[in-house]
Scaffold this active site. Structure first.
Site, PDB file in Angstrom:
ATOM      1  N   THR A 186       0.859  -1.195   0.000  1.00 55.06           N
ATOM      2  CA  THR A 186       0.000   0.000   0.000  1.00 55.06           C
ATOM      3  C   THR A 186       0.889   1.236   0.000  1.00 55.06           C
ATOM      4  OG1 THR A 186      -0.180  -0.110   2.419  1.00 55.06           O
ATOM      5  CG2 THR A 186      -1.946  -1.115   1.143  1.00 55.06           C
ATOM      6  N   LYS A 212      -3.470   0.819  13.847  1.00 63.80           N
ATOM      7  CA  LYS A 212      -2.165   0.663  13.195  1.00 63.80           C
ATOM      8  C   LYS A 212      -1.556   2.023  12.855  1.00 63.80           C
ATOM      9  CE  LYS A 212       1.182  -0.860  10.473  1.00 63.80           C
ATOM     10  NZ  LYS A 212       2.387  -1.539  10.931  1.00 63.80           N
ATOM     11  N   ASN A 244      15.954   7.898  20.871  1.00 66.36           N
ATOM     12  CA  ASN A 244      17.350   8.011  20.458  1.00 66.36           C
ATOM     13  C   ASN A 244      17.446   9.054  19.342  1.00 66.36           C
ATOM     14  OD1 ASN A 244      18.337   5.929  22.183  1.00 66.36           O
ATOM     15  ND2 ASN A 244      17.479   4.426  20.769  1.00 66.36           N
ATOM     16  N   CYS A 282       7.374   2.005   6.562  1.00 61.76           N
ATOM     17  CA  CYS A 282       6.139   2.228   7.318  1.00 61.76           C
ATOM     18  C   CYS A 282       5.914   3.682   7.723  1.00 61.76           C
ATOM     19  CB  CYS A 282       6.125   1.337   8.563  1.00 61.76           C
ATOM     20  SG  CYS A 282       6.006  -0.428   8.186  1.00 61.76           S
TER      21      CYS A 282
END
Length: 448
Positions: A86, A207, A254, A263
């Site tokens: 996607t 998500k 960090n 993602c």
């Protein structure tokens, strides 16, 4: 159970191999004949620690198969997972759902008997409704229920994430899916993995919300690093100080050159577009996306400043190209923008990455690729650590310095301590730390 995975990319292959390792019969489907042929020969198209062994063992045991015949694989399945890409749609940033919808139509034509259809791909809220509509239009007699089961896999640690998940989110609208999905994940009960059932739209949005929040944490600590550099504070100590607060937690604090990968960049952008479509602007996420894009090129300017403001004609060495260690994924990697900034300023760029150079060659022009860190350093005016591979954590610093034309080392991951760099005769520049000062937090962790 008989499971079919539509899409044999990163999510489909890892998920399929892990399900097979649980004892399910899994068939992975892909349109690419070349990819399926390679998988049948034991060739893994991506680098993920442990995946090659997992695929090989389960294929040999007969629990994991690969095919281009979608119809046959779907007809025999109890559960069909859609795990296709996607990507961000060109022009507007929305998630491109064409592969998902095409898979839904193909599945509808092939399905027989009661079947649970699971969207594993990362999709905007409401996609499951459209998948269900497409399947009803294509095959009104199909006895199917559509479920959302988003993946939460970290590249480089995907197998462990799958087998020892923080949570398994399953969005359903038909109670018949509950029993089936419970059985699919039954092997994880021994690991006490929490199975969380929600509405389908809630699962889809969970998500995106999770990835956006993690991207926000990364961006926040990067901005704090910039402020630390201006005020003389130490970002590693700041991160430890706030991370010890259980409400905040230490992970994703960090400081570095910005987030990348398959993602966070596309998912944050897709979430922004979803908010705009529903007249609910997500200002924090919008700002996160903008800051992160700017930060990558600002890291290139940071390197130029460390070289006295001019890199024209100078050799600059880059250690690490992938967006994180233990993957060969170059998608939206900070190294791309950093290298482009350096090349725009006239630098000659040399680079080494343990796994990412094959992919990088097709994405970055004008770079000389080397065999190791020491070849990168040969004649360099500066060496820049971009990705914190283990191979770069214990470099022979005197040897590195001896190879360089100018002993300047820019550490964009704060891997090293200033004292050891200075002892080796290197001019050291890090992120969010005063020059010549080490982190008390890092020293405390090393002593533990």
């Amino acid at each position: 159970m008989r499971l079919t995975m539509i899409g044999s990319g990163y999510v489909g292959l890892v998920s399929g191999a892990c399900f097979a390792d649980f004892g399910h019969e899994v068939t992975c489907v892909d349109l690419s004949e070349a990819k399926i042929a390679a998988l049948q020969d034991g060739q893994i198209p991506i680098f993920e620690p442990g995946l090659e062994t997992l695929v090989s063992e389960n294929a040999e045991a007969g629990r994991l198969r690969f095919t281009t015949d979608l119809a046959a694989a779907v007809a025999d399945a109890d559960v069909v997972f859609i795990a296709v890409g996607t990507p961000s749609r060109r022009g507007d940033g929305h998630a491109d759902l064409s592969y998902v919808y095409a898979a839904a139509a193909d599945i509808a034509r092939a399905v027989t008997g009661f079947t649970v259809i699971v969207t594993k791909s990362t999709v905007p809220v409401g996609t499951g409704d459209e998948v269900e509509r497409i399947m009803r239009d294509v095959n009104p007699d199909a006895d199917v229920v559509v479920v959302s089961n988003p993946e939460f896999l970290r590249e480089g640690a995907a197998i462990d994430d799958f087998k020892r998940p923080d949570r398994i989110v399953i969005g359903i609208e038909d109670e018949r899916a509950r029993e089936v999905m419970t059985e699919v994940y039954r092997p994880l009960y021994l690991n006490q993995a929490p199975l969380m059932f929600t509405g389908r739209r809630t699962a889809e949005l969970t998500k995106y919300a999770g990835n956006a929040f993690l991207a926000l944490k990364i961006t926040f600590i990067n901005e704090m690093a910039d402020l630390c550099e201006k005020t003389g504070a130490n970002v590693q100590d700041v991160a430890r100080g706030i991370g010890l607060d259980k409400r905040i937690g230490p992970k994703f604090l960090n400081a570095g050159p910005g987030y990348g990968g398959s993602c966070f960049p596309k998912d944050t952008l897709a979430l922004v577009k979803t908010g705009q479509d529903h007249d609910t602007p997500l200002r924090l996420v919008e700002t996160t996306v903008s800051i992160n894009d700017q930060r990558k090129r600002s890291m290139g300017r940071k390197v130029i400043a460390a070289c006295g403001g001019d890199v024209r004609g100078k050799a600059i060495g880059i250690l690490g190209l992938t967006f994180k260690p233990n993957t060969d994924d170059m998608r939206d990697a900070p190294s791309i923008a950093i290298i482009q900034t350096l090349r725009d300023a006239g630098a000659k760029v040399r680079a080494f990455d343990p796994e990412g150079m094959a992919m990088a060659r097709g994405m970055i022009d004008g770079v000389e690729y080397c065999q190791d860190a020491y070849e990168v350093a040969q004649g360099a005016a500066c060496v820049v650590l971009v990705t914190e591979w283990n191979a770069f954590r214990s470099l022979d610093l005197p040897r590195l310095k001896a190879s360089m034309a100018v002993p300047t080392f820019v550490d964009l991951r704060n891997v090293y301590r200033a004292r050891e760099m200075e002892a080796a005769g290197l001019t050291y520049v890090s992120i969010g730390r005063p020059a010549g000062v080490d982190s008390d937090a890092a020293a405390a962790e090393a002593a533990e």
